[in-house]
Design an enzyme around this catalytic site. Structure first.
Site, PDB file in Angstrom:
ATOM      1  N   GLU A   1     -26.034  15.343  -2.030  1.00 47.33           N
ATOM      2  CA  GLU A   1     -27.428  15.441  -1.611  1.00 47.33           C
ATOM      3  C   GLU A   1     -28.350  14.600  -2.489  1.00 47.33           C
ATOM      4  O   GLU A   1     -29.479  14.286  -2.096  1.00 47.33           O
ATOM      5  CB  GLU A   1     -27.891  16.904  -1.608  1.00 47.33           C
TER       6      GLU A   1
ATOM      7  N   CYS B   1       0.815  -1.216   0.000  1.00 51.63           N
ATOM      8  CA  CYS B   1       0.000   0.000   0.000  1.00 51.63           C
ATOM      9  C   CYS B   1       0.845   1.260   0.000  1.00 51.63           C
ATOM     10  O   CYS B   1       0.644   2.152  -0.814  1.00 51.63           O
ATOM     11  CB  CYS B   1      -0.937  -0.008   1.208  1.00 51.63           C
TER      12      CYS B   1
ATOM     13  N   TYR C   1      -9.632  -3.368 -10.798  1.00 49.44           N
ATOM     14  CA  TYR C   1      -9.518  -1.949 -10.452  1.00 49.44           C
ATOM     15  C   TYR C   1      -8.122  -1.396 -10.715  1.00 49.44           C
ATOM     16  O   TYR C   1      -7.970  -0.227 -11.086  1.00 49.44           O
ATOM     17  CB  TYR C   1      -9.954  -1.701  -9.007  1.00 49.44           C
TER      18      TYR C   1
ATOM     19  N   LYS D   1      -0.179   5.351  -5.925  1.00 48.49           N
ATOM     20  CA  LYS D   1      -1.183   5.366  -6.994  1.00 48.49           C
ATOM     21  C   LYS D   1      -2.093   6.585  -6.861  1.00 48.49           C
ATOM     22  O   LYS D   1      -2.388   7.265  -7.842  1.00 48.49           O
ATOM     23  CB  LYS D   1      -2.012   4.087  -6.934  1.00 48.49           C
TER      24      LYS D   1
ATOM     25  N   HIS E   1     -26.749  21.466   0.470  1.00 48.74           N
ATOM     26  CA  HIS E   1     -26.993  22.070  -0.842  1.00 48.74           C
ATOM     27  C   HIS E   1     -26.082  23.271  -1.079  1.00 48.74           C
ATOM     28  O   HIS E   1     -25.837  24.051  -0.170  1.00 48.74           O
ATOM     29  CB  HIS E   1     -28.461  22.520  -0.922  1.00 48.74           C
TER      30      HIS E   1
ATOM     31  N   CYS F   1      -1.679   1.678  -2.977  1.00 48.82           N
ATOM     32  CA  CYS F   1      -2.684   2.735  -2.898  1.00 48.82           C
ATOM     33  C   CYS F   1      -2.135   4.140  -2.709  1.00 48.82           C
ATOM     34  O   CYS F   1      -2.647   5.088  -3.299  1.00 48.82           O
ATOM     35  CB  CYS F   1      -3.701   2.420  -1.807  1.00 48.82           C
TER      36      CYS F   1
ATOM     37  N   GLU G   1      -7.567   1.846 -13.014  1.00 47.49           N
ATOM     38  CA  GLU G   1      -6.944   3.034 -12.426  1.00 47.49           C
ATOM     39  C   GLU G   1      -5.705   3.459 -13.201  1.00 47.49           C
ATOM     40  O   GLU G   1      -5.513   4.655 -13.487  1.00 47.49           O
ATOM     41  CB  GLU G   1      -6.590   2.752 -10.964  1.00 47.49           C
TER      42      GLU G   1
END
Length: 451
Positions: free
Chosen positions: A441, A42, A176, A50, A436, A47, A180
């Site tokens: 939302e 990682c 993935y 990356k 908002h 991760c 990616e």
């Protein structure tokens, strides 16, 4: 019998470090052996770097959108060497942090390859140590299919250290990591193609998510080649690579990047000296408490092949430390409703069941889906759309799954993960007042059943 250590951890990745630190904090005498780099996949080749490269690629989007907000920018220039050098500096900083975390916790750090020589014995660089418990946390390793010319291809391990950005890249795979890196290479300016042997990438993800991402990647100009597989790779006289596909077509590139799966890292680990068994996929077989078929040896993380995500390895490491040395705090890892993200461009965020999984489990479902152009893009010519989707049990009103493709999907879905873990219903989503104006939302304003 007196042992040198209460717990001997092999592998200083996320799971191993977490188990070691907390076990030491609970009063255990702990050692960690690591032969490569602190922080594991990682931190070093996964991760973290990356995500830094994803950020770099995303700058191109920001520059493209800037004109709509009144910014007049000269044509930008991207320098791969600068990005990689800065990335390397950050990884070195994190390596130091991991070292300090271990040492300051009272853990003995042994830098070298560890090999198990018995049920309670480990050898590191010729020195043998005894331990009441041995924890295997050696992670995974990328693998390339055994085809002619496989040595000419690279994997994620090498991609982070390329000297130059390739001009033309073939990314092979449908998971993935492939998606990616295809986005990274294309976003940074490389002519990129993504090849996958199946009909559509990201198998196991929600069908709407997979289809929507395909459409958005095509809008961005990424060349998607489905039902395509490489038969051999050859190096041409000019140094470029020719990939011959199984259908006879030939594609030429400067780099062939494979992301077609990872295997458990068990090389020279000494499992033959133990009673540890592997499952039918080649991963270490463990029970619900991460104990192998050798009672004194445990295993966690990618090496057991369950959910191969860093936060899951962390949770497993914590569970092991608590069960062994603080049993009153022990609680099993809950593998249900684990939120996750794919840092594609646009990114995916998902938690809970896909529509397909919910139907397969026997649920009668209501689907709520919304596709819209984000507010930020209304002052630009960019036509990218965001997808948001809720999978709801029609009988109980419980929200079974939340899925998103669009900016900040991972950030948004993290919060929704708490709601699903708490068993939230669609009515409770509806009664929650939205923030908002935000994209988020939309998850609390979808009222009409799509199907």
């Amino acid at each position: 019998m007196a042992y040198d250590f209460d717990l001997f951890v092999i592998g200083a990745g996320s799971g191993g470090v977490r188990a070691a630190r907390f076990a030491a904090g609970f009063g255990a005498k702990v050692a960690v052996a690591e032969s490569r780099y602190l922080g594991g996949t990682c931190v070093n080749v996964g991760c973290v770097p990356k995500k830094l490269l994803v950020y770099g690629a995303h700058v191109a989007d920001e520059l493209e959108q800037a004109a709509g907000f009144g910014w007049s920018l000269e044509e930008g220039h991207f320098d791969w060497g600068t990005l990689i050098a800065n990335k390397n500096r950050e990884i070195e900083r994190l390596n130091g942090i991991y070292r300090n975390l271990l040492v300051n916790s009272g853990v003995t750090l042994l830098q070298g390859h560890a090999r198990i020589t018995g049920a309670n014995e480990v050898e590191v660089e010729g020195q043998r140590y005894s331990a009441a418990n041995i924890l295997i946390a050696t992670g995974g390793w990328p693998q390339v299919p055994d085809i002619p010319g496989k040595e000419l291809a690279i994997t994620s391990n090498e991609a982070f250290y390329l000297k130059d950005l390739p001009r033309r890249v073939l990314v092979v795979g449908g998971g993935y990591i492939a998606v990616e890196f295809a986005g990274i290479f294309q976003g940074l300016g490389a002519d990129t193609s993504l090849l996958y042997r199946g009909d559509l990438f990201l198998r196991g993800f929600d069908g709407s998510v997979r289809t929507h991402l395909k459409e958005e990647l095509e809008k961005r100009g990424l060349n998607l080649e489905f039902n395509a597989d490489i038969q051999r790779i050859d190096k041409l006289d000019d140094g470029s690579l020719k990939a011959t596909l199984k259908d006879g077509r030939e594609l030429v590139a400067d780099c062939v990047f494979y992301a077609t799966g990872r295997r458990p890292m068990l090389d020279n680990l000494g499992l033959e000296n133990t009673g540890v068994e592997l499952d039918e996929r080649g991963y270490i077989r463990v029970d619900e408490q991460y104990q192998t078929t050798a009672p004194s040896i445990l295993a966690i993380g990618d090496v057991i092949g369950r959910v191969q995500l860093t936060p899951v390895a962390l949770a497993e490491g914590m569970a092991v430390a608590r069960r062994l040395f603080k049993p009153e705090q022990y609680r099993p890892v809950d593998y249900q409703n684990i939120p996750t993200a794919v840092f594609s461009q646009p990114p995916i965020g998902t938690v809970g069941l896909s529509e397909e999984q919910a139907l397969a489990a026997g649920h009668k479902v209501q689907i709520f889906e919304s596709r819209f152009r984000a507010m930020k893009l209304t002052l630009t010519d960019i036509q990218e759309k965001t997808l948001m989707k809720l999978v709801v049990d029609a009988e109980t009103d419980k929200v079974l799954g939340c899925h998103m493709v669009g900016p900040d999907a991972g950030e948004i879905v993290q919060g929704l993960g708490i709601a699903l873990k708490a068993g939230a219903t669609k009515q409770q989503f509806d009664e929650t007042i939205g923030v908002h104006p935000t994209a988020a939302e939309e998850f609390v304003t979808m009222r009409t059943v799509t199907r």
